[in-house]
Design a protein around this motif. Structure first.
Motif, PDB file in Angstrom:
ATOM      1  N   ASP A  31     -50.236  40.851   8.446  1.00 21.79           N
ATOM      2  CA  ASP A  31     -50.185  39.127   8.422  1.00 21.79           C
ATOM      3  C   ASP A  31     -49.145  38.541   9.398  1.00 21.79           C
ATOM      4  N   THR A  50     -47.717  34.006  10.170  1.00 19.19           N
ATOM      5  CA  THR A  50     -49.243  34.577   9.910  1.00 19.19           C
ATOM      6  C   THR A  50     -49.840  33.560  10.717  1.00 19.19           C
ATOM      7  N   GLY A  57     -49.549  36.832  13.123  1.00 15.95           N
ATOM      8  CA  GLY A  57     -50.526  35.976  13.910  1.00 15.95           C
ATOM      9  C   GLY A  57     -50.262  36.333  15.475  1.00 15.95           C
TER      10      GLY A  57
END
Length: 377
Positions: free
Chosen positions: A318, A15, A320
């Motif tokens: 989600d 994430t 990153g």
């Protein structure tokens, strides 16, 4: 899966695009400094400088407050100032360009190799003008940049090389670590760098004169070091300076990080190889090569068609991802130095960085790449 340190956060690593990695001993090292009541530049900072110099195999290192300060002070110590021109790739963090501006010099934006995102000797030669006084190669992702083929030409023109090695602490250029190749080299020790001090940076000077200049500039132009000033009723200021010294708190973190660096070096290389294997058969995605045999990778960048759409899908799931970096020659702040750079502009529309930090392992890499394949579909 490779073992992770138990004290790291339980947040799912994929994430986050990047995050600090601590080993546990940093807390006690910081507590010792806090208990001492002496938080500014001091003996711990100087021990960190000595440890860095020993690690790199160089005579001296000057620690400062940030990577940006390292670039600014490094340029000034190398003689760069108002009216000078510095060749710099547009494909870098804006701090690189801001540091050039801070000296009174101006950037001359240059193209990069589309496979590595680093400047080449040919890129430099194509960008040189009569006003050029420095070249600032950016070691993107940790990849070393070798400009030895044009060192003679640059010397004839009185052009200095000042390396932005913010991504490249620990990497090698040939048989020597980056920073030990005889150039002015500037490192960043920010939160997510290969080695973190929380915040900080360092300059590898070429001479005692440059080291002295850098040390004075980082402490407001004062000649006497802090311990000597404390024993005196006066001090001497000999020129322009900044409050850019590294605190003992940050240096204490850096000393612990340096002790564990071989572990981090191996983990970052392993993580890069995990990504290389996982991305091998993903159609349409080009991995930006960092030359992992020579580098300690700082990030993992790919070029992706339809990047903006893929980016939003990955973020919505989600994962990153990031975009390192929007080209600087297109930024409003630097518009007066704009020049057409079609390769960089194409890269800027495709570049995307995948989650990359030592808390990750093969499982997380597989999850990221699986999500990427889904987003591409």
């Amino acid at each position: 899966m490779r073992e992770r340190q138990a004290h790291q956060s339980a947040i799912e690593p994929a994430t986050q695009n990047a995050r600090p990695f601590l080993h546990g001993a940093e807390l006690e090292a910081v507590r010792t400094v806090l208990d001492s009541g002496q938080y500014g530049h001091g003996e711990v900072t100087e021990r960190f400088e000595q440890a860095l110099a020993a690690f790199l195999g160089v005579p001296d290192v000057v620690a400062v407050a940030s990577g940006t300060a390292a670039l600014h002070i490094g340029l000034v110590a190398a003689g760069i100032g108002p009216g000078d021109e510095v060749i710099v790739p547009s494909m870098t963090f804006c701090a690189t360009v801001q540091a050039i501006e801070a000296t009174g010099a101006r950037p001359r934006f240059a193209e990069v190799d589309p496979d590595t995102l680093c400047i080449t000797s040919q890129n430099v030669l194509e960008a040189i003008t009569p006003a050029t006084r420095a070249v600032m190669p950016v070691l993107y992702g940790g990849r070393p940049v070798d400009l030895t083929a044009i060192h003679g030409e640059l010397a004839i023109r009185n052009i200095t090389i000042v390396e932005d090695a913010a991504h490249a602490f620990g990497s090698f250029c040939g048989s020597r670590r980056v920073g030990a190749t005889g150039l002015v080299t500037c490192f960043s020790f920010g939160p997510i760098k290969n080695l973190t001090c929380g915040q900080g940076g360092a300059i590898v000077p070429r001479s005692l004169e440059e080291a002295t200049h850098a040390r004075r500039m980082r402490l407001l132009g004062m000649v006497e070091p802090p311990a000597e000033r404390a024993r005196s009723t006066s001090y001497r200021v000999e020129g322009f300076g900044l409050r850019a010294q590294m605190s003992q708190i940050n240096a204490a973190i850096g000393l612990v990080q340096l002790e564990y660096f071989p572990t981090m070096e191996a983990q970052r290389k392993d993580l890069w190889r995990d990504y290389t294997r996982a991305l091998k058969n993903v159609d349409g995605v080009a991995l930006v090569d960092v030359d992992v045999e020579q580098s300690v990778p700082s990030l993992c960048a790919v070029r992706v068609p339809g990047r903006d759409r893929v980016f939003e899908i990955m973020r919505s799931r989600d994962i990153g991802v990031g975009a390192h970096y929007p080209p600087n020659h297109l930024q409003p702040a630097f518009s007066r130095w704009h020049r057409p750079l079609p390769v960089t502009e194409q890269i800027g529309s495709e570049i995307m960085t995948l989650p990359f930090h030592p808390a990750m392992g093969p499982h997380e890499v597989s999850a990221v790449v699986s999500a990427l394949e889904g987003a591409l579909r």
